[in-house]
Design an enzyme around this catalytic site. Structure first.
Site, PDB file in Angstrom:
ATOM      1  CD  GLU A   1      59.102  42.681  55.980  1.00  0.00           C
ATOM      2  OE1 GLU A   1      59.101  43.661  56.730  1.00  0.00           O
ATOM      3  OE2 GLU A   1      58.710  42.720  54.787  1.00  0.00           O
TER       4      GLU A   1
ATOM      5  CE  LYS B   1      57.266  51.966  52.467  1.00  0.00           C
ATOM      6  NZ  LYS B   1      58.183  51.017  53.115  1.00  0.00           N
TER       7      LYS B   1
END
Length: 419
Positions: free
Chosen positions: A218, A152
């Protein structure tokens, strides 16, 4: 580079508690720090000391611990450090021990309605990279993952603009607070507090005031005593104004093999980083859904119990940073890909912003959905996680939705120049 600047020898003042709404109203462009979470609101003014030091191994958390211990021994109550740490480990953090701190509960969702402000006028605008170049960058990253040991990589883009008038930071912060009632709203001064004490004209100093401001969904890490919480987000879907379509998109995100794979990479890395510090760690078997005004996200709330109270929230946060949610995996390969593909320095975007007190307790949010503002000059950022199966146009649309948080707060969400 100077790593610590002494600003004042006055005792840190723990001012009388006020409501979170009052702290928000008291914030000004000269304030050192504002941070609002689901558990508390914090407003800091002035500075005793400043730490400008890279997040290189354990040096930064050790430096913070020594500074807090020094101020504690000097009889300054319970000292706290506040501020931001950048994405790159070679760039200096901007952390201060403030002169005064006020703490209240979380912001009330039913806050007063804000006065209407005229929309901001854009004088200059640059998209870095241009939208089609970003799509090609996503394709390049997917190609790297097919040929290298890379699972990723997170690719970002930036809007760099000059407005016709300076930004009203307090109004932007208030609008962000109303958008982000269950997240982490922040404004961290990135200026040198010593400049404010040098006799400069207040108007001239204000024009140079640099602030990192945003509303992050977050939580990187919080610590309260032995209890530790991390809440990584990865995997997103753009929301729809139509309730039925919005529900369909949420259900599709929760079932998406590509997004669940991306999410699992992040959760596994966060759990692996926390495990050496914890005697117990609870990791959800399945992700859940969380939402902002513009996006659905896959979320996993990880909880743990520390082995040792000497492990501070600052140490834990820097051990986690950067997670695959903002960098990629494996970390060093993802960093190399970002450096090769992204045409700008992220600065404090995708870093961390928060606070740590002398007991080690604290909260650190991931610095996303944010802007770096100096007077009329702004840099807005957004990124997307790229894995095999990612589509460049969809990732571009996701970054546009994420930019919407700051654009709406600035009154620029309907600006034709940005469309």
């Amino acid at each position: 580079m100077t790593s610590s600047i002494s600003i004042s020898m006055q005792d840190t003042a723990a001012l009388p508690a006020q409501s979170a709404g009052q702290l928000l109203k008291q914030y000004t462009a000269e304030s050192a720090f504002f941070f609002s979470s689901p558990t508390r609101t914090l407003l800091a003014q002035g500075a005793h000391d400043m730490i400008l030091e890279p997040n290189d191994g354990d040096r930064l958390p050790d430096r913070v611990a020594r500074m807090l211990s020094t101020h504690g021994r000097a009889g300054q109550g319970l000292p706290v450090v506040v501020g931001a740490v950048p994405f790159n480990s070679t760039s200096p953090a901007h952390l201060i021990v403030p002169r005064s701190v006020q703490v209240a509960g979380p912001l009330n969702p039913a806050m007063d309605a804000l006065r209407r402000e005229p929309p901001a006028a854009i004088h200059e605008l640059r998209r870095i990279p241009e939208p089609r170049e970003y799509v090609r960058a996503v394709e390049t990253a997917v190609g790297l993952m097919r040929s290298e040991a890379l699972s990723k990589v997170v690719l970002s883009r930036m809007l760099e603009m000059m407005l016709r008038e300076p930004v009203d930071l307090r109004h932007v912060l208030q609008r962000l607070s109303q958008q982000n009632r269950s997240g982490y709203t922040f404004a961290a001064s990135l200026s040198d507090p010593a400049a404010g004490a040098s006799g400069l004209d207040r108007g001239a100093a204000g024009a140079r005031q640099r602030t990192l401001i945003g509303a992050s969904p977050e939580l990187l890490l919080s610590r309260s005593g032995f209890r530790v919480i991390a809440n990584p987000l990865a995997g997103s879907a753009i929301r729809s104004p139509d309730p039925d379509e919005d529900r369909r998109r949420a259900i599709a995100l929760l079932a998406s093999e590509k997004d669940r794979h991306e999410h699992a990479i992040v959760v596994d890395a966060v759990a692996a980083a926390l495990r050496p510090f914890c005697r117990r760690l609870s990791v959800p078997e399945e992700p859940s859904l969380t939402q902002t005004a513009n996006l659905w996200h896959l979320s996993s709330r990880i909880t743990g119990e520390l082995r040792d109270l000497s492990i501070s929230s600052m140490k834990l946060a820097t051990a986690l940073h950067p997670t695959p949610a903002v960098c990629g995996y494996p970390t060093e390969r993802a960093r190399a890909a970002i450096e090769a593909i992204e045409p700008f320095d992220r600065g404090f975007f995708t870093g961390l912003v928060g606070w740590c007190d002398a007991t080690g307790d604290g909260e650190w949010a991931v610095a996303i959905r944010c802007a770096d503002i100096t007077g009329r000059s702004l840099r807005l950022y957004a990124g997307a996680g790229i894995v095999i199966g990612s589509d460049g146009d969809r990732e571009l649309a996701e970054t546009s939705a994420k930019l919407g948080t700051m654009l709406t707060a600035l009154g620029l969400d309907r600006a034709p120049e940005i469309a």
